[in-house]
Design a protein around this motif. Structure first.
Motif, short mmCIF file in Angstrom:
data_model
loop_
_atom_site.label_atom_id
_atom_site.label_comp_id
_atom_site.label_asym_id
_atom_site.label_seq_id
_atom_site.Cartn_x
_atom_site.Cartn_y
_atom_site.Cartn_z
N ALA A 13 0.85 -1.19 0.00
CA ALA A 13 0.00 0.00 0.00
C ALA A 13 0.88 1.24 0.00
O ALA A 13 1.93 1.27 0.65
CB ALA A 13 -0.91 0.01 1.22
N GLN A 14 0.44 2.26 -0.74
CA GLN A 14 1.16 3.53 -0.75
C GLN A 14 0.15 4.66 -0.82
O GLN A 14 -0.82 4.60 -1.59
CB GLN A 14 2.11 3.60 -1.94
N HIS A 15 0.39 5.70 0.01
CA HIS A 15 -0.50 6.87 0.07
C HIS A 15 -1.96 6.41 0.24
O HIS A 15 -2.86 6.87 -0.46
CB HIS A 15 -0.36 7.74 -1.17
N SER A 16 -2.17 5.52 1.18
CA SER A 16 -3.49 4.92 1.40
C SER A 16 -3.72 4.75 2.89
O SER A 16 -2.80 4.88 3.70
CB SER A 16 -3.57 3.56 0.71
N THR A 17 -4.96 4.42 3.25
CA THR A 17 -5.30 4.10 4.63
C THR A 17 -6.13 2.83 4.64
O THR A 17 -7.35 2.86 4.80
CB THR A 17 -6.08 5.27 5.29
N PRO A 18 -5.49 1.69 4.44
CA PRO A 18 -6.24 0.44 4.46
C PRO A 18 -6.61 0.03 5.88
O PRO A 18 -5.90 0.32 6.84
CB PRO A 18 -5.27 -0.57 3.84
N ASN A 19 -7.72 -0.65 5.99
CA ASN A 19 -8.17 -1.25 7.24
C ASN A 19 -8.21 -2.75 6.97
O ASN A 19 -9.07 -3.23 6.23
CB ASN A 19 -9.56 -0.70 7.60
N ILE A 20 -7.27 -3.48 7.54
CA ILE A 20 -7.13 -4.92 7.27
C ILE A 20 -7.62 -5.67 8.49
O ILE A 20 -7.07 -5.54 9.58
CB ILE A 20 -5.67 -5.26 6.95
N VAL A 21 -8.69 -6.48 8.31
CA VAL A 21 -9.38 -7.10 9.44
C VAL A 21 -9.59 -8.60 9.20
O VAL A 21 -10.06 -8.99 8.12
CB VAL A 21 -10.76 -6.43 9.65
N ASP A 22 -9.28 -9.40 10.21
CA ASP A 22 -9.56 -10.84 10.19
C ASP A 22 -8.99 -11.54 8.95
O ASP A 22 -9.64 -12.42 8.38
CB ASP A 22 -11.08 -11.09 10.27
N CYS A 23 -7.80 -11.17 8.53
CA CYS A 23 -7.16 -11.79 7.38
C CYS A 23 -6.05 -12.73 7.83
O CYS A 23 -5.51 -12.60 8.93
CB CYS A 23 -6.58 -10.72 6.45
N THR A 24 -5.71 -13.67 6.97
CA THR A 24 -4.64 -14.61 7.22
C THR A 24 -3.58 -14.45 6.15
O THR A 24 -3.90 -14.41 4.96
CB THR A 24 -5.17 -16.06 7.21
N PHE A 25 -2.33 -14.35 6.59
CA PHE A 25 -1.19 -14.22 5.69
C PHE A 25 -0.28 -15.41 5.94
O PHE A 25 0.23 -15.58 7.05
CB PHE A 25 -0.44 -12.92 5.97
N THR A 26 -0.08 -16.25 4.93
CA THR A 26 0.73 -17.44 5.12
C THR A 26 1.59 -17.73 3.89
O THR A 26 1.10 -17.65 2.76
CB THR A 26 -0.14 -18.66 5.47
N GLY A 27 2.87 -17.99 4.13
CA GLY A 27 3.77 -18.40 3.06
C GLY A 27 4.07 -17.34 2.02
O GLY A 27 4.45 -17.68 0.90
N ASN A 28 3.91 -16.07 2.35
CA ASN A 28 4.21 -14.99 1.40
C ASN A 28 5.68 -14.62 1.53
O ASN A 28 6.26 -14.73 2.61
CB ASN A 28 3.32 -13.78 1.69
N SER A 29 6.29 -14.14 0.44
CA SER A 29 7.72 -13.82 0.52
C SER A 29 8.07 -12.57 -0.26
O SER A 29 7.42 -12.22 -1.25
CB SER A 29 8.55 -15.00 0.01
N SER A 30 9.09 -11.91 0.26
CA SER A 30 9.57 -10.66 -0.32
C SER A 30 10.89 -10.30 0.34
O SER A 30 11.14 -10.69 1.47
CB SER A 30 8.54 -9.56 -0.07
N SER A 31 11.71 -9.53 -0.35
CA SER A 31 12.94 -9.06 0.28
C SER A 31 12.67 -7.88 1.22
O SER A 31 13.49 -7.53 2.04
CB SER A 31 13.98 -8.69 -0.78
N ALA A 32 11.50 -7.25 1.09
CA ALA A 32 11.09 -6.15 1.98
C ALA A 32 9.59 -6.27 2.24
O ALA A 32 8.78 -6.09 1.35
CB ALA A 32 11.39 -4.80 1.34
N GLY A 33 9.21 -6.60 3.46
CA GLY A 33 7.79 -6.73 3.79
C GLY A 33 7.21 -8.02 3.26
O GLY A 33 6.41 -8.00 2.34
N GLY A 34 7.61 -9.15 3.82
CA GLY A 34 7.15 -10.45 3.33
C GLY A 34 5.65 -10.54 3.19
O GLY A 34 5.13 -11.00 2.17
N ALA A 35 4.91 -10.08 4.19
CA ALA A 35 3.45 -10.09 4.10
C ALA A 35 2.93 -8.72 3.67
O ALA A 35 2.18 -8.62 2.70
CB ALA A 35 2.84 -10.48 5.45
N ILE A 36 3.31 -7.66 4.39
CA ILE A 36 2.75 -6.33 4.13
C ILE A 36 3.88 -5.30 4.09
O ILE A 36 4.74 -5.28 4.96
CB ILE A 36 1.75 -5.92 5.23
N LEU A 37 3.82 -4.44 3.09
CA LEU A 37 4.69 -3.27 3.03
C LEU A 37 3.81 -2.06 2.78
O LEU A 37 3.07 -2.01 1.79
CB LEU A 37 5.73 -3.41 1.91
N ALA A 38 3.85 -1.10 3.72
CA ALA A 38 3.02 0.11 3.59
C ALA A 38 3.93 1.33 3.63
O ALA A 38 4.71 1.48 4.56
CB ALA A 38 2.00 0.17 4.72
#
Length: 105
Positions: free
Chosen positions: A63-88
């Motif tokens: 997310a960039q220049h945003s205001t997300p509301n993330i509720v009751d979510c599951t993050f599993t097995g995601n990959s990244s060199s910066a922010g494996g699950a979430i990068l804001a």
């Protein structure tokens, strides 16, 4: 297999925008936001599963220049060199509530 981002949301400033009950899986992007990318938007992301997504930044969610509301979510097995699950970036008042994060193996 190429680039295949799951969801891209841009310029949706209303807080009435909702993404609910989706499974976003096996997505790949060669830059940011493998599973979902939002810019200049303020959605609620609820009851979603982000699994096995990959990107250089924000494997599951970016997310960039945003205001997300993330509720009751599951993050599993995601990959990244910066922010494996979430990068804001530049995301004031972002809320993450009752979500689970499982590190990939």
């Amino acid at each position: 297999l190429g680039v295949r981002r799951g969801v891209f949301l841009i310029d949706a400033p209303s807080t009435e925008v909702k993404v609910e009950g989706f499974t976003i899986a096996n997505c790949l992007d060669d830059s940011i936001g493998g599973g979902m990318m939002i810019m200049h938007s303020n959605p609620t992301i609820k009851d979603c599963i982000f699994t096995n997504n990959e990107a250089i930044g924000g494997g599951a969610f970016y997310a960039q220049h945003s205001t997300p509301n993330i509720v009751d979510c599951t993050f599993t097995g995601n990959s990244s060199s910066a922010g494996g699950a979430i990068l804001a970036r530049d995301c004031d008042d972002t809320e993450i509530t009752n979500c689970s994060f499982v590190i990939g193996t």
